[in-house]
Each structure stands twice: as C-alpha cells, then as structure tokens.
Motif scaffolding. Sequence first.
Motif, PDB file in Angstrom:
ATOM      1  N   ARG A  26       0.827  -1.274   0.119  1.00  0.00           N
ATOM      2  CA  ARG A  26       0.106  -0.014  -0.005  1.00  0.00           C
ATOM      3  C   ARG A  26       0.816   1.207  -0.058  1.00  0.00           C
ATOM      4  N   LEU A  27       2.061   1.338   0.757  1.00  0.00           N
ATOM      5  CA  LEU A  27       2.762   2.399   0.917  1.00  0.00           C
ATOM      6  C   LEU A  27       3.453   2.543  -0.567  1.00  0.00           C
ATOM      7  N   LEU A  28       3.842   1.485  -0.918  1.00  0.00           N
ATOM      8  CA  LEU A  28       4.757   1.574  -2.577  1.00  0.00           C
ATOM      9  C   LEU A  28       3.605   2.178  -3.578  1.00  0.00           C
ATOM     10  N   THR A  29       2.284   1.744  -3.596  1.00  0.00           N
ATOM     11  CA  THR A  29       1.740   2.193  -4.695  1.00  0.00           C
ATOM     12  C   THR A  29       0.989   3.475  -4.257  1.00  0.00           C
ATOM     13  N   CYS A  30       0.892   3.869  -3.013  1.00  0.00           N
ATOM     14  CA  CYS A  30       0.416   5.256  -2.816  1.00  0.00           C
ATOM     15  C   CYS A  30       1.104   6.313  -2.394  1.00  0.00           C
ATOM     16  N   ILE A  31       2.529   6.243  -2.512  1.00  0.00           N
ATOM     17  CA  ILE A  31       3.434   7.227  -2.024  1.00  0.00           C
ATOM     18  C   ILE A  31       3.516   8.165  -3.507  1.00  0.00           C
ATOM     19  N   ASP A  32       3.586   9.647  -3.150  1.00  0.00           N
ATOM     20  CA  ASP A  32       3.764  10.411  -4.370  1.00  0.00           C
ATOM     21  C   ASP A  32       4.817  10.323  -5.245  1.00  0.00           C
ATOM     22  N   ARG A  33       4.567   9.780  -6.417  1.00  0.00           N
ATOM     23  CA  ARG A  33       5.742   9.601  -7.334  1.00  0.00           C
ATOM     24  C   ARG A  33       6.306  10.805  -7.621  1.00  0.00           C
TER      25      ARG A  33
END
Length: 388
Positions: A26-33
Amino acid sequence: MDERCRVVFFHIGRDVIGGGSKMLLRLLTCIDRSRFDPVLVSQTDDELCKRAREEGVHVEIVPFRGTLDTYNRELLTTSPMTLFATGARIVQFNADVFSHFRRADVIWCKNLRAVLTLLPYVLGTRTPVIWNIGLGFESDGSLTYMNELALWAVDHVFIESDDQAQAVFTEGQYQRYRDEFTTFHKGIDLERFDPDSIEPTIDVGDGLCVGTAASLTPRKGLEYLVEAIPRVLEDHDDVTFFIAGEAPEGHEKYARELRRRVEGLGVGDSVRFLGWVEDMPGYLAGLDVFVLSSLNEGIPGAVREALAMEVPVVATDVGGTSTVVVEGETGTLVSPRSSEEIARGISDLLSDPAGRMERGQRGRDLIATEFSMEGYVDRYEDFILTMM
C-alpha cells in the motif's frame, strides 16, 4: 536530473504475503511519485514483488546465495560453522546489492532480519536508514544482542505504538534509543474497505458468521479460537466459523493439527477453512463478528480492516491491539490463550444485534479518524523528507 527522493525498500521475500507485506505494498503504490522514487529490493520475486511491479514500482531482485536461504528461515538455530558461512554470504550479498543502494537518499528495512542482512552496508553508509519493526522479536537471549546491534546501526525505528517498543526491547534499550522511535499507525484504504459498497462473498443464509483472517501459525493462537467454537455453538447453533489464511513454509503441521482438532471436537460441519482470501473486503462484509486470537501482535491490520467494514471485533489484549479494539466501544478484549473468554466475547456479541451494529459503526469512525491510508502516507512522506 531526477530530483525526487529515492527511497530503497529492502524486503526479504517469503511464500505468503502477510500483513506487513500488504502494508508495504500500500505504501509503495500510494506514495507520491512526483516527489519520491520508490525502489523495492528483494532476494526473491515473491507475490509482493509481482504486485508492486504490476503497480509500476521499480523492483530489483538480488538472489541470496548458499547458506543465506538457511539464514532466512532459521537464523537462531544454525550451527557455528553455518553462521560463519552465513556471515561470508552476507558480505557477498552486500557487494551484490551495492549498486542498488548507493544512489538511495533513504534506506528502509522491513524488519530485524533485513537490517542484519544489510549490516555491512548500513555500517559504512551515511545514508539515513530506517528500521521498520513490524511485529518485532522480543529481546531475549541472543535476540537481545541482535536488537541492540540493529538499534545502534540504524538512524530511525518505526513502530506502531509505544507499548510495542517497550514489549520488544529491554528497559535499557528503550531508554537509550527512545529518541530514535517514531510511531506510525498503519493506514487502511477506506474506499476499498467500504461497507456501503461491498457485497459479501460468503453466505450462510439466515445464519450468523464469525471469522478470522491470519496466517496458520502458532503465534496467531488459532487453536484457542477452535477450542472456543463448541462453547459458542451451545448458545448459538446457527453460527458458521470461517478461518481465512494459509500456513507459511514450515507450519504445515500446525495447519493439519488445527483441522484435526476441529474434527475431533465434532464441529467440522460448522467450520470452513478458506485458505488464502484475495477479496478481503468481500469476506469481511459477510461476517457478524471478527476474531483475533493472537499471542503477539503490533496493531493488527486484519482488525483495522474488520473495523473499517463495521464488523465488531473480539481480540486478545496483546501488543497494540487495545489501540483499536476499545473495550465496550469497538469490540471486546480477552486474555491470550483463553478459549473461555473468546467464547464468551463472541456469544455476547452474537446475542446483541443492536450492540454489534453500534460497535461496528464506532469502529469505522475510529479507523477513519486515526488510521486512514491517506493520513498514514502523508505522515510517512513528511518524515522521510525531513531526513534528507
């Protein structure tokens, strides 16, 4: 030039994707790219890596060699000669992963095992290193020295509650390193876990449903839930119990013993082992009560997910569970290893439909206020940026 903050997440993969891996995903996919460049490094292309790659996360696989596979599974039970060989393989692994970590702005280690594996690199780098405790291993015997070494080596320790830090570390360790501890309550995606928009995937007609979701390991205390089932059925003969989860490698015997115990108690017709459940919101939507019988926890993700779906919880009072299971408000707390208390907690909730609904609604409100995924990611991002 890419000016984003490059955060390298080091994860030692495993066959089953547990709660910690789900949270990392979840963290990897939600972090602001636009501000962060997340990279996931693992020794094996496990389910977490595959899902992260599907979400566009940069994944690097650097295999363990030789005895590191033994190290991964049996860190504390190997012989001195094996430990010596493992140490040499750790040095070799650090050389293999050097190119992936040297451009990192922040290094994130999923647990103690990850910190110890990267120890040669961690000791030689000026890059800030985060140790994400996860569940944590209580300082006892040789683990006391391993925890001490990790505390000394890293810059920050992420925990889920102050109670967890005091449970994992000795009083001396807690006092010496308490300035390194930062509390992060893991977040729940409230749009995904929305009781108003999810259809149940389990159905027993007019009967009641009680369920759990846990890896089939002794730490989850599932035998105590199984022992509670006949007592519940004495008061409520229309209840079906669901056990969602698989046995990780090395725990197959425990899973078989659970099934045998169910049959031995004569409640096989009332219990369903579901194995791995992909659609957790749909599963939880069909439950009247969720049970967690663990002997050790941080703040369990499965409990937060259940509360987000407005399902009241009966849970053992271990770790930081009481942070979300508020006695009489969102559920019932019971003593670990007490089948009698588990049975009583379940029966009391099943006997009170209005109370179940009220506790479920309060649980959803608590998760929305304190444990939203949006708030969790925002805090993570802000903290990481302060380290640069």
